[in-house]
Design an enzyme around this catalytic site. Sequence first.
Site, PDB file in Angstrom:
ATOM      1  N   HIS A  12     -46.737 -19.346  -8.810  1.00  0.00           N
ATOM      2  CA  HIS A  12     -46.291 -19.539  -7.282  1.00  0.00           C
ATOM      3  C   HIS A  12     -45.475 -20.715  -7.141  1.00  0.00           C
ATOM      4  CE1 HIS A  12     -49.356 -16.612  -6.778  1.00  0.00           C
ATOM      5  NE2 HIS A  12     -50.473 -17.339  -7.389  1.00  0.00           N
ATOM      6  N   LYS A  60     -13.899  -2.205  17.611  1.00  0.00           N
ATOM      7  CA  LYS A  60     -14.166  -2.296  18.957  1.00  0.00           C
ATOM      8  C   LYS A  60     -14.164  -0.870  19.562  1.00  0.00           C
ATOM      9  CE  LYS A  60     -12.434  -4.048  23.218  1.00  0.00           C
ATOM     10  NZ  LYS A  60     -11.539  -5.120  23.855  1.00  0.00           N
ATOM     11  N   ARG A  73     -39.190  -3.966  -1.343  1.00  0.00           N
ATOM     12  CA  ARG A  73     -40.388  -3.314  -0.951  1.00  0.00           C
ATOM     13  C   ARG A  73     -41.213  -3.710   0.085  1.00  0.00           C
ATOM     14  NH1 ARG A  73     -44.389  -2.277  -5.767  1.00  0.00           N
ATOM     15  NH2 ARG A  73     -45.268  -0.933  -4.197  1.00  0.00           N
ATOM     16  N   TYR A  74     -41.348  -5.070   0.183  1.00  0.00           N
ATOM     17  CA  TYR A  74     -41.965  -5.764   1.238  1.00  0.00           C
ATOM     18  C   TYR A  74     -41.610  -7.327   0.964  1.00  0.00           C
ATOM     19  CZ  TYR A  74     -45.670  -6.065  -2.194  1.00  0.00           C
ATOM     20  OH  TYR A  74     -46.517  -6.273  -3.301  1.00  0.00           O
ATOM     21  N   ASP A  79      -5.998 -13.869   6.049  1.00  0.00           N
ATOM     22  CA  ASP A  79      -5.364 -12.712   6.448  1.00  0.00           C
ATOM     23  C   ASP A  79      -5.387 -12.868   8.212  1.00  0.00           C
ATOM     24  OD1 ASP A  79      -4.739 -10.071   6.844  1.00  0.00           O
ATOM     25  OD2 ASP A  79      -5.639  -9.552   5.171  1.00  0.00           O
ATOM     26  N   THR A 124       0.705  -1.413   0.094  1.00  0.00           N
ATOM     27  CA  THR A 124       0.065   0.031   0.049  1.00  0.00           C
ATOM     28  C   THR A 124       0.805   0.874   0.039  1.00  0.00           C
ATOM     29  OG1 THR A 124      -1.683  -1.089   1.256  1.00  0.00           O
ATOM     30  CG2 THR A 124      -1.973   1.054   1.066  1.00  0.00           C
TER      31      THR A 124
END
Length: 528
Positions: free
Chosen positions: A284, A143, A227-228, A131, A42
């Site tokens: 269905h 934490k 939506r539901y 890792d 990095t």
Amino acid sequence: MPPDAPSPVRRALLSVYDKTGIADFARRLRSLDVELISTGGTADTLRDAGIDVTDVADVTGVPEVLEGRVKTLHPALHAGILARRSREDDMAALDEHDYAPIDLVVGNLYPFSEAVQDPDADPETVMEYVDIGGPTMLRAAAKNHFDVGVVSAPDQYAAVADELEQNDGHLSAPTRRRLAEAAFAHTAAYDQDIDAHLSRASGADADGDGDLQPTYNVALPQAQSLRYGENPHQEGALYGDPSPFYDKLHGRALSYNNLLDTSSALALIDEFRDAGPTCAILKHTNPSGVATADTLEEAWHQAFATDTQSPYGGIVVVNQALDRATAEAIDEIFTEIVIAPEFEPGVLEFLTEQDRRRVVRAKQAARGTDRLDVRSVLGGLLVQTRDPALPPAATARDGWEVPTARAPSDDERADLDFAWRVAKHVKSNAIVYARDQATLGVGAGQMSRIDASELAVFKAEKSELDLTGSVVASDAFFPFADGLEAAANEGARAAIQPGGSIRDDDVIEAADAHDVAMILTGQRHFRH
């Protein structure tokens, strides 16, 4: 109580495997005078982008060891992350050891889930993608989220940078909490991937064999907010990753019930992956009609003929590229979803003219035998291995037994194989009548097998379809001879069922009495 507004972000630790967007994010942090600390890969990326950064080794005083296996596991880092700013003794401990606070941790983990997909990777190579330092840093920051921000995914960079720039380097308490939740979810899912891999590798459950482990763990990201749920008064969401299996190309977002239907449709059509042009219509989660024919258009018309009422608002799925003629035939009624592996030129544009219709591309077979089937019940979860797609017809017939005096003809065998594949995807109790690779009547979800048979006959009569010369499939054994006799009286010439009833001899005797050829598969396909 920890303060709601700790000190601004002045020092950040960055250690990421996925370098996407990290340079731009780091540049925005530096514009706020944030000191950047980073690990080898990095740090190199940031320096290549012209960004000032301090190596972790310069902070810890210890170089990376064991080829990078140990680089961030040091108190100079973790004490800086975990120190509680509101505790005088914590801050005094930092001063005593000449450690400085770390206010922001940015990390993502080795791609373990991708590593295990490589068929050439040996076990030791795979375990190198476990890792250690990354999850430890993320969990430490999460934490201590009362004081520290934790960024665990590139798609969080922009929002975090925006908030820091707008609030003079501060992250609000709700933001830090949300970021902590995401970090814990990320590490939990990571550990679950490792556990699942090791469990598959060992191939052992609590009894020493099989695929089910003593503890069932799952950590799935929310893929879609719905939506539901099944009904408007229920909340709903999709968790996991459906992208390997299908893409929605057009229409409104798939609803809870759409997702159930789509999953059922993909599983059903997978039974016909080696067949000729096949079309199935579902409603269905149950097939109302299925057919294999010389063309998809013909298959559509035959499937539709099974039940001309139910397909309205239903789901249509085909096993090959959808052509214009078939698409136009489907378009004559309203269908909720059309699913195909490919679309011939101009077909997708034609289908998308209807705003209410969803169009879905099937990307991958739904057969995966390594996936588990999970359902909720009061007090817990029921987990089972999946009922996999049947193998090609020739292989599927290897275990078939013919107990009757008359063996089925080649045409009858083909129809029996067809009906058996359809019945496997019909809710129990299930009865399917078929002829010439097309369904004639489907009886689904009845309390008794006779009821299912009577319903299938009723549906055929309602559609003016003759059952003479048909075959009949039953997802489980005929418990009495009367079910077989009723099918014979309707014109069925062959039957397929698992067998295994204590009255199998009576059923076989009834079949012989009516000159019905019968196959016992030895395997049932309940679908509750």
